[in-house]
Design an enzyme around this catalytic site. Structure first.
Site, mmCIF file in Angstrom:
data_model
loop_
_atom_site.group_PDB
_atom_site.id
_atom_site.type_symbol
_atom_site.label_atom_id
_atom_site.label_comp_id
_atom_site.label_asym_id
_atom_site.label_seq_id
_atom_site.Cartn_x
_atom_site.Cartn_y
_atom_site.Cartn_z
ATOM 1 N N LYS A 25 1.363 -0.845 0.063
ATOM 2 C CA LYS A 25 0.034 0.442 -0.183
ATOM 3 C C LYS A 25 1.104 1.245 -0.143
ATOM 4 O O LYS A 25 1.962 1.182 0.698
ATOM 5 C CB LYS A 25 -0.698 0.338 0.970
HETATM 6 P P1 NAD Z 1 -13.529 7.749 -1.863
HETATM 7 O O1 NAD Z 1 -12.171 8.109 -1.557
HETATM 8 O O2 NAD Z 1 -13.873 7.327 -3.517
HETATM 9 O O3 NAD Z 1 -14.462 7.628 -1.075
HETATM 10 C C1 NAD Z 1 -14.573 8.010 0.325
HETATM 11 C C2 NAD Z 1 -15.729 7.880 0.488
HETATM 12 O O4 NAD Z 1 -15.770 8.387 2.370
HETATM 13 C C3 NAD Z 1 -16.579 9.433 0.261
HETATM 14 O O5 NAD Z 1 -17.365 9.157 -0.023
HETATM 15 C C4 NAD Z 1 -16.304 10.799 1.315
HETATM 16 O O6 NAD Z 1 -17.082 11.699 2.015
HETATM 17 C C5 NAD Z 1 -16.610 9.656 2.566
HETATM 18 N N1 NAD Z 1 -15.842 10.187 3.872
HETATM 19 C C6 NAD Z 1 -15.081 10.358 4.054
HETATM 20 N N2 NAD Z 1 -14.669 10.758 5.832
HETATM 21 C C7 NAD Z 1 -16.066 10.437 6.072
HETATM 22 C C8 NAD Z 1 -16.468 9.849 7.424
HETATM 23 N N3 NAD Z 1 -15.602 10.694 8.886
HETATM 24 N N4 NAD Z 1 -17.956 9.914 7.688
HETATM 25 C C9 NAD Z 1 -18.226 9.267 6.688
HETATM 26 N N5 NAD Z 1 -18.281 9.492 5.209
HETATM 27 C C10 NAD Z 1 -16.497 9.342 5.239
HETATM 28 O O7 NAD Z 1 -12.504 6.507 -1.437
HETATM 29 P P2 NAD Z 1 -13.112 4.831 -1.841
HETATM 30 O O8 NAD Z 1 -11.862 3.891 -2.653
HETATM 31 O O9 NAD Z 1 -14.759 4.508 -2.351
HETATM 32 O O10 NAD Z 1 -12.783 3.882 -0.287
HETATM 33 C C11 NAD Z 1 -13.413 3.796 1.197
HETATM 34 C C12 NAD Z 1 -12.878 2.936 1.249
HETATM 35 O O11 NAD Z 1 -12.741 1.363 0.535
HETATM 36 C C13 NAD Z 1 -11.225 2.767 1.704
HETATM 37 O O12 NAD Z 1 -11.455 2.357 2.673
HETATM 38 C C14 NAD Z 1 -11.105 2.038 0.798
HETATM 39 O O13 NAD Z 1 -9.584 1.494 1.210
HETATM 40 C C15 NAD Z 1 -11.279 1.236 0.851
HETATM 41 N N6 NAD Z 1 -11.194 0.015 -0.164
HETATM 42 C C16 NAD Z 1 -11.149 0.937 -1.355
HETATM 43 C C17 NAD Z 1 -11.151 0.125 -3.112
HETATM 44 C C18 NAD Z 1 -10.898 1.070 -4.663
HETATM 45 O O14 NAD Z 1 -11.138 -0.172 -5.569
HETATM 46 N N7 NAD Z 1 -11.167 1.778 -4.427
HETATM 47 C C19 NAD Z 1 -10.857 -0.858 -3.112
HETATM 48 C C20 NAD Z 1 -10.976 -2.243 -1.403
HETATM 49 C C21 NAD Z 1 -11.165 -1.087 -0.436
#
Ligand code: NAD
Length: 422
Positions: free
Chosen positions: A108
């Site tokens: 990561k």
């Molecule tokens: P992103 O940046 O696209 O979205 C994050 C979201 O979380 C946004 O809507 C933001 O407003 C919200 N957020 C931030 N702080 C917050 C809070 N305090 N309360 C409520 N909402 C809040 O990120 P993403 O890519 O969707 O990733 C989200 C999670 O999924 C992370 O834990 C990431 O590690 C995990 N993940 C992502 C992927 C991927 O392919 N993008 C794959 C596996 C896991």
């Protein structure tokens, strides 16, 4: 949160796999290896800002393990990124790829930055200079980044282009696979953008199959409406679920019969967040956790589901779309209350599985159809769910422990055959 003993996120990640290691009596040398990342790369690099000043940023790339294949894992751009968080996220990738049975290890990376404070040109310079600083520490057969919080296909296109430009001309066409999650125009895969959300929906469908629940009409609450949360919510709503409440960093909205997710996505595209969405009631963050529903899907940050919130939850199932959303105390409360948890390393593997498909397509210069991608994704994800269900029954343990047992057995098999050099 005073009742939560403060453990670092990496400590939590280590404790999670150690619990499963106890159940299968994993050899001490493998516990020792997997408790530490293999390489920790920290780079401080200068970037010229639009006002002609220069700022030094700190970037990380933690390579946890590569016994099963090249290091693999996302890049996170967020103000809270630090070494401990990236260490934990890198370790979870090792177990996620092993559990999915794909030939990758775990890594990561990230930069401590709030991307909303910088122009697009500044972000392009940040990404390019970070990629340059990482240099030969990444590569299509060595370490392959992908999007995570705060990064997207544009970020990956910049990484790929920068990496190609520091590669000798004769080899430039063969380095597209240095990152996954690229745009289609730059060698991305159909289905990658929504892959993590799609995988979360496959997790829900699998659970419905196990419990004879009907997917249509299930009430779901979602925390986080970025890449993962918004694609999951849209796919689930299209499949007949009622998304009754959604939260992001701008607010929390709810609607009795379910939110119109297509309209909510357009609202977020226009305004930057769910807050103020006209076709819904606004509730507080804490009210999200006591909303009556069948399923809660955390898809934002880690450490959200604390013991206090777990006590107020009124659902039957938690699907961890985010990485590490449940604290150890929160998990104990959910277990006491009989609320089932589909753990992160199983629930959100759709992204890395389709990243694997993108990497294969780049290697072979092929383009798979969306039907092909989705069907192969479903097959890999459901095979992993099947194994976890069988393993949980065999060891009378939680799905999280079972998921780690499946992953640890695969890692241990490889170490048993290869030995520890020299
Ligand atoms: P992103 O940046 O696209 O979205 C994050 C979201 O979380 C946004 O809507 C933001 O407003 C919200 N957020 C931030 N702080 C917050 C809070 N305090 N309360 C409520 N909402 C809040 O990120 P993403 O890519 O969707 O990733 C989200 C999670 O999924 C992370 O834990 C990431 O590690 C995990 N993940 C992502 C992927 C991927 O392919 N993008 C794959 C596996 C896991």
């Amino acid at each position: 949160m005073s009742e939560e003993r403060q453990r670092s996120l990496h400590q939590v990640a280590v404790e999670q796999f150690q619990r499963a290691a106890d159940i299968i009596d994993l050899k001490p040398q493998y516990r020792e290896i997997l408790s530490h990342p293999k390489n920790e790369i920290i780079v401080n690099f200068p970037v010229k800002l639009d006002d002609r000043s220069t700022k030094v940023f700190t970037g990380y790339r933690i390579q946890h393990n590569n016994i099963l294949g090249p290091f693999k894992g996302g890049l996170r751009f967020h103000p809270q990124v630090d070494l401990d968080e990236v260490r934990a996220l890198a370790a979870w990738m090792t177990f996620k790829t092993a559990l999915a049975g794909i030939p990758f290890g775990g890594a990561k990376g990230g930069i401590t930055i709030d991307p909303s404070q910088y122009s697009e040109e500044e972000m392009a310079r940040v990404v390019r200079r970070f990629t340059h600083a990482l240099g030969g520490n990444i590569g299509p057969e060595h370490d392959i980044p992908a999007p995570d919080m705060g990064t997207n296909s544009q970020t990956m296109d910049w990484v790929m282009d920068t990496y190609a430009n520091i590669t000798p001309p004769g080899a430039r066409q063969s380095v597209k696979g240095v990152v996954t999650g690229k745009s289609l125009a730059c060698g991305g895969s159909l289905g990658r953008e929504e892959a993590t959300g799609q995988g979360v929906l496959y997790a829900l469908r699998h659970w419905c199959g196990e419990t004879s629940a009907r997917l249509e009409g299930l009430k779901v609450t979602v925390q986080g409406f970025g890449n993962v949360g918004s694609h999951f919510a849209e796919l689930a709503a299209d499949a007949g679920c009622h998304i009754v409440a959604v939260a992001d960093h701008t607010g929390t909205v709810r609607a009795d019969g379910g939110l119109d997710i297509h309209k909510l996505r357009s609202w977020v595209a226009d305004t930057g967040g769910v807050g103020g969405f006209p076709a819904a009631d606004e509730i507080t963050t804490e009210e999200l956790f006591s909303e009556e529903a069948d399923v809660f899907v955390p898809a934002a940050l880690e450490n959200q589901l604390t013991a206090i919130r777990a006590r107020s939850l009124k659902v039957r199932l938690v699907i961890e779309a985010a990485n590490g959303p449940t604290t150890p105390h929160g998990e104990a409360v959910l277990a006491d209350r009989g609320i089932e948890v589909i753990p992160d390393i199983l629930a959100n593997s759709g992204g890395v599985v389709v990243s694997y498909f993108e990497w294969l397509q780049n290697k072979t210069s092929m383009a798979w159809s969306l039907t092909d991608v989705d069907e192969r994704l479903r097959s890999i994800v459901w095979a992993a769910h099947d194994e976890v269900v069988v393993t949980a029954a065999q060891h009378q343990c939680s799905r999280r422990d079972a998921a780690y047992i499946v992953a640890l057995n695969r890692l241990a098999d490889a170490y048993n055959r290869r030995g520890i050099f020299p």
